[in-house]
Design a protein around this motif. Sequence first.
Motif, PDB file in Angstrom:
ATOM      1  N   VAL A  84       4.111  17.487  14.404  1.00  0.00           N
ATOM      2  CA  VAL A  84       4.950  17.216  15.311  1.00  0.00           C
ATOM      3  C   VAL A  84       5.619  18.420  15.904  1.00  0.00           C
ATOM      4  CG1 VAL A  84       7.045  15.896  16.190  1.00  0.00           C
ATOM      5  CG2 VAL A  84       5.437  14.850  14.639  1.00  0.00           C
ATOM      6  N   ASP A  85       6.274  19.254  14.991  1.00  0.00           N
ATOM      7  CA  ASP A  85       6.777  20.594  15.398  1.00  0.00           C
ATOM      8  C   ASP A  85       5.826  21.657  16.236  1.00  0.00           C
ATOM      9  OD1 ASP A  85       5.673  21.289  13.146  1.00  0.00           O
ATOM     10  OD2 ASP A  85       7.320  21.825  11.899  1.00  0.00           O
ATOM     11  N   LYS A  86       4.435  21.406  15.849  1.00  0.00           N
ATOM     12  CA  LYS A  86       3.665  22.170  16.769  1.00  0.00           C
ATOM     13  C   LYS A  86       2.976  21.480  17.775  1.00  0.00           C
ATOM     14  CE  LYS A  86       4.071  25.439  13.569  1.00  0.00           C
ATOM     15  NZ  LYS A  86       4.945  26.724  13.684  1.00  0.00           N
ATOM     16  N   GLN A  87       3.795  20.690  18.416  1.00  0.00           N
ATOM     17  CA  GLN A  87       3.183  20.027  19.722  1.00  0.00           C
ATOM     18  C   GLN A  87       2.222  18.916  19.488  1.00  0.00           C
ATOM     19  OE1 GLN A  87       3.708  23.366  20.178  1.00  0.00           O
ATOM     20  NE2 GLN A  87       5.755  22.799  20.549  1.00  0.00           N
ATOM     21  N   GLY A  88       2.183  18.205  18.171  1.00  0.00           N
ATOM     22  CA  GLY A  88       1.283  17.125  17.838  1.00  0.00           C
ATOM     23  C   GLY A  88       1.680  15.858  18.342  1.00  0.00           C
ATOM     24  N   SER A  89       0.594  15.180  18.909  1.00  0.00           N
ATOM     25  CA  SER A  89       1.111  13.816  19.468  1.00  0.00           C
ATOM     26  C   SER A  89       1.425  12.618  18.380  1.00  0.00           C
ATOM     27  CB  SER A  89       0.145  13.257  20.528  1.00  0.00           C
ATOM     28  OG  SER A  89      -0.900  13.065  19.948  1.00  0.00           O
ATOM     29  N   ASP A  90       1.910  11.689  18.747  1.00  0.00           N
ATOM     30  CA  ASP A  90       1.765  10.396  17.903  1.00  0.00           C
ATOM     31  C   ASP A  90       0.800   9.533  17.921  1.00  0.00           C
ATOM     32  OD1 ASP A  90       4.185  11.009  16.352  1.00  0.00           O
ATOM     33  OD2 ASP A  90       5.546  10.383  18.145  1.00  0.00           O
ATOM     34  N   SER A  91      -0.222  10.121  18.701  1.00  0.00           N
ATOM     35  CA  SER A  91      -1.545   9.321  18.774  1.00  0.00           C
ATOM     36  C   SER A  91      -2.370   8.863  17.476  1.00  0.00           C
ATOM     37  CB  SER A  91      -2.518   9.955  19.703  1.00  0.00           C
ATOM     38  OG  SER A  91      -3.991   9.365  19.707  1.00  0.00           O
ATOM     39  N   VAL A  92      -2.909   7.857  17.445  1.00  0.00           N
ATOM     40  CA  VAL A  92      -3.538   7.324  16.100  1.00  0.00           C
ATOM     41  C   VAL A  92      -4.787   8.539  15.805  1.00  0.00           C
ATOM     42  CG1 VAL A  92      -5.462   5.742  14.921  1.00  0.00           C
ATOM     43  CG2 VAL A  92      -3.182   4.841  16.244  1.00  0.00           C
ATOM     44  N   ARG A  93      -5.326   9.085  16.954  1.00  0.00           N
ATOM     45  CA  ARG A  93      -6.275  10.175  16.877  1.00  0.00           C
ATOM     46  C   ARG A  93      -5.575  11.464  16.021  1.00  0.00           C
ATOM     47  NH1 ARG A  93     -10.882  10.252  20.790  1.00  0.00           N
ATOM     48  NH2 ARG A  93     -11.929  11.049  18.880  1.00  0.00           N
ATOM     49  N   ASN A  94      -4.257  11.623  16.095  1.00  0.00           N
ATOM     50  CA  ASN A  94      -3.732  12.749  15.504  1.00  0.00           C
ATOM     51  C   ASN A  94      -3.298  12.393  14.002  1.00  0.00           C
ATOM     52  OD1 ASN A  94      -2.703  15.408  15.294  1.00  0.00           O
ATOM     53  ND2 ASN A  94      -0.839  14.818  15.989  1.00  0.00           N
ATOM     54  N   GLY A  95      -3.685  11.374  13.452  1.00  0.00           N
ATOM     55  CA  GLY A  95      -3.395  10.775  12.338  1.00  0.00           C
ATOM     56  C   GLY A  95      -4.390  10.647  11.166  1.00  0.00           C
TER      57      GLY A  95
ATOM     58  N   PRO B 260       0.801  -1.331  -0.066  1.00  0.00           N
ATOM     59  CA  PRO B 260       0.108   0.085  -0.048  1.00  0.00           C
ATOM     60  C   PRO B 260       0.770   1.502   0.112  1.00  0.00           C
ATOM     61  CG  PRO B 260      -0.653  -1.636   1.752  1.00  0.00           C
ATOM     62  CD  PRO B 260       0.648  -1.806   1.155  1.00  0.00           C
ATOM     63  N   GLU B 261       0.637   2.279  -0.812  1.00  0.00           N
ATOM     64  CA  GLU B 261       1.162   3.396  -0.881  1.00  0.00           C
ATOM     65  C   GLU B 261       0.759   4.508  -0.090  1.00  0.00           C
ATOM     66  OE1 GLU B 261       4.129   4.516  -2.845  1.00  0.00           O
ATOM     67  OE2 GLU B 261       4.068   2.416  -2.929  1.00  0.00           O
ATOM     68  N   VAL B 262      -0.341   4.431   0.863  1.00  0.00           N
ATOM     69  CA  VAL B 262      -0.824   5.326   1.534  1.00  0.00           C
ATOM     70  C   VAL B 262       0.092   5.706   2.609  1.00  0.00           C
ATOM     71  CG1 VAL B 262      -1.773   3.700   3.396  1.00  0.00           C
ATOM     72  CG2 VAL B 262      -2.979   5.899   3.059  1.00  0.00           C
ATOM     73  N   GLN B 263      -0.018   7.231   2.961  1.00  0.00           N
ATOM     74  CA  GLN B 263       0.862   7.699   4.139  1.00  0.00           C
ATOM     75  C   GLN B 263       0.237   7.732   5.269  1.00  0.00           C
ATOM     76  OE1 GLN B 263       2.827  10.949   2.192  1.00  0.00           O
ATOM     77  NE2 GLN B 263       3.937   9.652   0.608  1.00  0.00           N
ATOM     78  N   ALA B 264       0.889   7.963   6.361  1.00  0.00           N
ATOM     79  CA  ALA B 264       0.406   8.515   7.842  1.00  0.00           C
ATOM     80  C   ALA B 264       0.641   9.989   8.011  1.00  0.00           C
ATOM     81  CB  ALA B 264       0.981   7.636   8.921  1.00  0.00           C
ATOM     82  N   ALA B 265      -0.301  10.860   7.920  1.00  0.00           N
ATOM     83  CA  ALA B 265      -0.017  12.250   8.197  1.00  0.00           C
ATOM     84  C   ALA B 265      -0.546  12.709   9.511  1.00  0.00           C
ATOM     85  CB  ALA B 265      -0.894  12.997   7.078  1.00  0.00           C
ATOM     86  N   HIS B 266       0.340  13.388   9.894  1.00  0.00           N
ATOM     87  CA  HIS B 266       0.037  14.178  11.453  1.00  0.00           C
ATOM     88  C   HIS B 266      -1.218  15.267  11.112  1.00  0.00           C
ATOM     89  CE1 HIS B 266       3.621  12.223  12.962  1.00  0.00           C
ATOM     90  NE2 HIS B 266       3.027  12.385  14.198  1.00  0.00           N
TER      91      HIS B 266
END
Length: 206
Positions: free
Chosen positions: A113-124, A103-109
């Motif tokens: 991250v540089d704006k204090q975004g988390s690595d939670s699935v709910r931020n993706g 699959p070519e799909v990407q995970a986008a925040h």
Amino acid sequence: MEPDGSPKKGGLVQLAVRRLPEEDFARIVNLGLPQELEQIEATRYDPNGGTFDDSAAPFERPVLERLTRRPYRDVAFRRKVREAYGYRCALSGLMLRNGGGRPEVQAAHIRPVDKQGSDSVRNGLALSGTLHWMFDRDLISIADDCETILVSHNKVPGDVVSRLLSPDGRLLKPEDPRDAPHPENLRWHRENVFGRVLTDEPAPWG
């Protein structure tokens, strides 16, 4: 050494650092920074001095090392987000695969991250490459109902919208509601990214 060959004792000879005579220092500088340094560097990786080389011989590329500082990213974020959306793009609904079947799909925040975004699935969001580019550059976002896709129509041609986005204009959500985008993250994107010009890069459809 003493004239008879024996080691000298006491005084400055016992110091860990010795004084460097000016002639020794000049010699070190001349060896490390020769007068023809620019010419040496210019031909360091190009022995032909810039002449065109059309051979197909393997090129031994020099390896550079550098130390960088950037916010930590959870390596599992990409896997979890893509899995949550079934490897489909959340904005187009398509599952694109490369020649190897991956699959070519990407995970986008949503909130970077540089704006204090988390690595939670709910931020993706799982997005195709072009839609990821558009999402990061203020061209598309998600409305406050957390479903309707917003498009900056004064910047995005209508035929692009019809080709790239889901026909019903709604966000594809994960099967598990616990993985759905958090409303606060979507709000942050609408207020801080959507409608703002970030770059002069040419659009991928232009």
